[in-house]
Design a protein around this motif. Structure first.
Motif, PDB file in Angstrom:
ATOM      1  N   UNK A 113      18.541  -3.718  35.941  1.00 55.37           N
ATOM      2  CA  UNK A 113      19.004  -5.127  35.852  1.00 55.37           C
ATOM      3  C   UNK A 113      20.088  -5.563  36.801  1.00 55.37           C
ATOM      4  N   UNK A 114      20.459  -6.549  37.017  1.00 55.64           N
ATOM      5  CA  UNK A 114      21.612  -7.134  37.761  1.00 55.64           C
ATOM      6  C   UNK A 114      22.736  -6.315  37.888  1.00 55.64           C
ATOM      7  N   UNK A 115      22.977  -5.973  36.512  1.00 58.01           N
ATOM      8  CA  UNK A 115      24.068  -5.279  36.173  1.00 58.01           C
ATOM      9  C   UNK A 115      24.124  -3.520  36.491  1.00 58.01           C
ATOM     10  N   UNK A 116      22.730  -3.058  36.233  1.00 53.26           N
ATOM     11  CA  UNK A 116      22.436  -1.824  36.210  1.00 53.26           C
ATOM     12  C   UNK A 116      21.672  -1.032  37.485  1.00 53.26           C
ATOM     13  N   UNK A 117      21.456  -2.034  38.356  1.00 53.06           N
ATOM     14  CA  UNK A 117      20.444  -1.602  39.747  1.00 53.06           C
ATOM     15  C   UNK A 117      21.167  -0.641  40.506  1.00 53.06           C
ATOM     16  N   UNK A 118      22.548  -0.873  40.666  1.00 56.36           N
ATOM     17  CA  UNK A 118      23.083   0.126  41.740  1.00 56.36           C
ATOM     18  C   UNK A 118      23.328   1.648  41.104  1.00 56.36           C
ATOM     19  N   UNK A 119      23.824   1.546  39.897  1.00 56.15           N
ATOM     20  CA  UNK A 119      24.063   2.702  39.180  1.00 56.15           C
ATOM     21  C   UNK A 119      22.656   3.368  38.871  1.00 56.15           C
ATOM     22  N   UNK A 120      21.431   2.567  38.698  1.00 54.42           N
ATOM     23  CA  UNK A 120      20.419   3.263  38.411  1.00 54.42           C
ATOM     24  C   UNK A 120      19.634   3.982  39.806  1.00 54.42           C
ATOM     25  N   UNK A 121      19.929   3.453  40.995  1.00 47.45           N
ATOM     26  CA  UNK A 121      19.477   3.695  42.320  1.00 47.45           C
ATOM     27  C   UNK A 121      20.432   4.561  42.766  1.00 47.45           C
ATOM     28  N   UNK A 122      21.627   4.938  42.429  1.00 48.01           N
ATOM     29  CA  UNK A 122      22.523   5.981  43.180  1.00 48.01           C
ATOM     30  C   UNK A 122      23.028   7.015  42.109  1.00 48.01           C
ATOM     31  N   UNK A 123      23.827   6.646  41.218  1.00 43.38           N
ATOM     32  CA  UNK A 123      24.469   7.786  40.233  1.00 43.38           C
ATOM     33  C   UNK A 123      23.484   8.441  39.416  1.00 43.38           C
ATOM     34  N   UNK A 124      22.654   7.467  38.779  1.00 47.96           N
ATOM     35  CA  UNK A 124      21.574   8.255  37.839  1.00 47.96           C
ATOM     36  C   UNK A 124      20.347   8.952  38.575  1.00 47.96           C
ATOM     37  N   UNK A 125      20.071   8.445  39.760  1.00 43.15           N
ATOM     38  CA  UNK A 125      19.096   8.865  40.532  1.00 43.15           C
ATOM     39  C   UNK A 125      19.453  10.505  41.003  1.00 43.15           C
ATOM     40  N   UNK A 126      20.882  10.469  41.471  1.00 40.46           N
ATOM     41  CA  UNK A 126      21.492  11.689  42.082  1.00 40.46           C
ATOM     42  C   UNK A 126      21.467  12.754  40.726  1.00 40.46           C
ATOM     43  N   UNK A 127      22.207  12.149  39.664  1.00 39.14           N
ATOM     44  CA  UNK A 127      22.283  12.948  38.448  1.00 39.14           C
ATOM     45  C   UNK A 127      20.937  13.751  37.917  1.00 39.14           C
ATOM     46  N   UNK A 128      20.064  12.819  37.740  1.00 41.77           N
ATOM     47  CA  UNK A 128      18.774  13.233  37.279  1.00 41.77           C
ATOM     48  C   UNK A 128      18.163  14.315  38.278  1.00 41.77           C
ATOM     49  N   UNK A 129      18.426  14.322  39.357  1.00 46.10           N
ATOM     50  CA  UNK A 129      17.738  15.100  40.636  1.00 46.10           C
ATOM     51  C   UNK A 129      18.570  16.473  40.404  1.00 46.10           C
ATOM     52  N   UNK A 130      19.771  16.242  40.163  1.00 47.96           N
ATOM     53  CA  UNK A 130      20.947  17.529  39.945  1.00 47.96           C
ATOM     54  C   UNK A 130      20.383  18.069  38.844  1.00 47.96           C
ATOM     55  N   UNK A 131      20.037  17.615  37.918  1.00 50.13           N
ATOM     56  CA  UNK A 131      19.680  18.082  36.427  1.00 50.13           C
ATOM     57  C   UNK A 131      18.112  18.643  36.551  1.00 50.13           C
ATOM     58  N   UNK A 132      17.543  18.565  37.726  1.00 53.38           N
ATOM     59  CA  UNK A 132      16.058  19.005  38.090  1.00 53.38           C
ATOM     60  C   UNK A 132      15.086  18.316  37.034  1.00 53.38           C
ATOM     61  N   UNK A 133      15.091  17.111  36.863  1.00 57.34           N
ATOM     62  CA  UNK A 133      14.127  16.481  36.262  1.00 57.34           C
ATOM     63  C   UNK A 133      13.031  15.769  37.147  1.00 57.34           C
ATOM     64  N   UNK A 134      11.669  16.573  37.026  1.00 56.51           N
ATOM     65  CA  UNK A 134      10.724  16.384  37.986  1.00 56.51           C
ATOM     66  C   UNK A 134      10.333  15.088  38.520  1.00 56.51           C
TER      67      UNK A 134
END
Length: 172
Positions: A113-134
């Motif tokens: 959403x307008x409010x979440x896009x930056x977090x979804x594309x950066x913080x969460x993307x990096x954290x999910x990768x770090x947690x090894x989610x395929x």
């Protein structure tokens, strides 16, 4: 500014806390996540968001009985880090445990959403990768796109971009 929780309020900014404190919050009227010792809150979803979420869940579930498609459940990504993705797909889990361990998650999906896009594309993307989610899916309703990313040694690599309407059948 505060966001109302069932029986109490939390400030919109981050509050220092432990994982035990976070888990004792229980059900709240806002989505709450734990990021490195801070509880972050955001408002609940819109009807459009829920319609897309349900349609994606149905599309991902189609013909599969060996996977769990779950929405809005906390996922422990690591110590002091619990996210609440829009949707996850898991293998076998204990349905009575209030959160899912990242190691059980096969796919995670966020709807921007307008409010979440930056977090979804950066913080969460990096954290999910770090947690090894395929696999990481990112739905962009504003652009009508669904991005599919697969985990590599370097992080997520985009595999495909699809028209959201073709995957969900929704033309919002």
């Amino acid at each position: 500014m505060t966001s109302a929780l069932i029986g109490r309020s939390l400030p919109m900014e981050a509050l220092p806390t432990t994982e035990v404190d976070y888990l004792q919050l229980g059900e709240t009227s806002a989505i709450s996540e734990l990021w490195d010792g801070n509880v972050l809150t955001c408002p609940r979803d819109t009807p459009r968001h829920q319609m897309i979420l349900n349609a994606l869940g149905n599309a991902l579930r189609a013909g599969r009985t060996d996977l769990n498609v779950i929405t809005g459940i906390p996922v422990r990504l690591g110590p002091g880090r619990i996210a609440v993705p829009d949707l996850i797909i898991t293998g076998a889990i204990d349905p009575d445990v209030p959160l899912v361990e990242a190691g059980s998650v096969r796919l995670v999906c966020e709807i921007t959403s307008a409010a979440s896009a930056t977090v979804d594309w950066t913080l969460k993307m990096h954290a999910y990768a770090q947690a090894r989610i395929p696999c990481y899916l990112v739905a962009e309703p504003e652009r009508g796109l669904l991005h599919s990313h697969m985990l590599t040694a370097q992080g997520y690599v985009e595999q495909s971009v699809m028209q959201l309407v073709r995957v969900t059948g929704l033309n919002l």
